[in-house]
Enzyme design. Structure first.
Site, PDB file in Angstrom:
ATOM      1  N   GLY A   1      33.999  -5.009  -3.163  1.00 18.50           N
ATOM      2  CA  GLY A   1      32.855  -4.341  -2.558  1.00 18.50           C
ATOM      3  C   GLY A   1      31.545  -4.770  -3.191  1.00 18.50           C
TER       4      GLY A   1
ATOM      5  N   GLY B   1      31.344  -6.095  -9.263  1.00 13.29           N
ATOM      6  CA  GLY B   1      31.510  -6.971 -10.414  1.00 13.29           C
ATOM      7  C   GLY B   1      32.143  -8.303 -10.054  1.00 13.29           C
ATOM      8  CE  LYS B   2      31.357  -9.223  -3.580  1.00 14.50           C
ATOM      9  NZ  LYS B   2      30.493  -8.094  -3.945  1.00 14.50           N
TER      10      LYS B   2
ATOM     11  CG  HIS C   1      23.645 -12.935  -8.749  1.00 16.83           C
ATOM     12  ND1 HIS C   1      24.878 -13.271  -8.272  1.00 16.83           N
ATOM     13  CD2 HIS C   1      23.459 -11.632  -8.436  1.00 16.83           C
ATOM     14  CE1 HIS C   1      25.434 -12.206  -7.687  1.00 16.83           C
ATOM     15  NE2 HIS C   1      24.582 -11.206  -7.776  1.00 16.83           N
TER      16      HIS C   1
ATOM     17  NE  ARG D   1      23.313 -19.380 -11.206  1.00 12.56           N
ATOM     18  CZ  ARG D   1      22.688 -18.764 -10.212  1.00 12.56           C
ATOM     19  NH1 ARG D   1      23.244 -17.743  -9.608  1.00 12.56           N
ATOM     20  NH2 ARG D   1      21.507 -19.169  -9.816  1.00 12.56           N
TER      21      ARG D   1
ATOM     22  CD  GLU E   1      17.938 -20.962  -3.724  1.00 15.37           C
ATOM     23  OE1 GLU E   1      17.015 -21.129  -2.909  1.00 15.37           O
ATOM     24  OE2 GLU E   1      17.824 -20.241  -4.734  1.00 15.37           O
TER      25      GLU E   1
END
Length: 171
Positions: free
Chosen positions: A8, A12-13, A48, A52, A60
């Protein structure tokens, strides 16, 4: 190795998917979603990016087959739900009753590109269909198209992981 990470929103995916490639010498982070002129969206992207490693390359591009073709090593696609939204926008499918055929062609091309990719590949997607039936047609179409997308990509993956509340379950 191809891995599909599903769950969902805010489960945390993405963080889990990133952890799967943290030791790879080179990683291409493919962001195939539409660009929004929205402060909340910009905040999510910044969050995000901050997680990284600086050595990762960001691509993108809403054309997922083209993006994958340009990567020889490990790749992380985040996420298939935003890619689907971009495809529906680009193909003007939201109000069409015959969306399955043109979207199916785009999906076939994306799945084939994922199968051709020689490096490790981690794909992030949203899990849909666990709740109420969406009130609006666009929501129902999105749910159906993403469910179809998830099944197609899961079929070519070596592993599928469900993330709920930051916890993982290998399916």
């Amino acid at each position: 190795m191809r891995t599909l990470v599903t769950g969902g929103v805010r489960s945390g995916k993405s963080a889990h998917a990133e952890s799967l490639l943290v030791d790879a010498p080179e990683v291409a982070y493919i962001a195939p979603g539409p660009r929004y002129d929205d402060a909340d969206w910009a905040d999510r992207i910044a969050e995000h990016r901050s997680r990284r490693p600086a050595s990762w390359t960001t691509i993108e591009d809403t054309d997922l087959p083209r993006a994958l073709a340009g990567v020889s090593g490990a790749a992380l696609v985040d996420c298939l739900g935003t890619w689907l939204t971009a495809r529906f926008d680009d193909l003007e499918l939201w109000e069409r009753r015959d969306w399955q055929q043109p979207f199916g062609e785009a999906l076939d091309a994306a799945v084939a590109a994922a199968e051709r990719h020689l490096g490790d590949l981690v794909l992030v997607t949203n899990e849909v269909g666990l709740g109420v039936v969406p009130e609006h047609r666009s929501g129902r179409v999105f749910r159906d198209a993403l469910g179809w997308t998830n099944q197609r990509f899961a079929a070519i993956c070596d592993d599928v992981t469900l993330v709920i509340s930051g916890r993982t379950l290998t399916l």
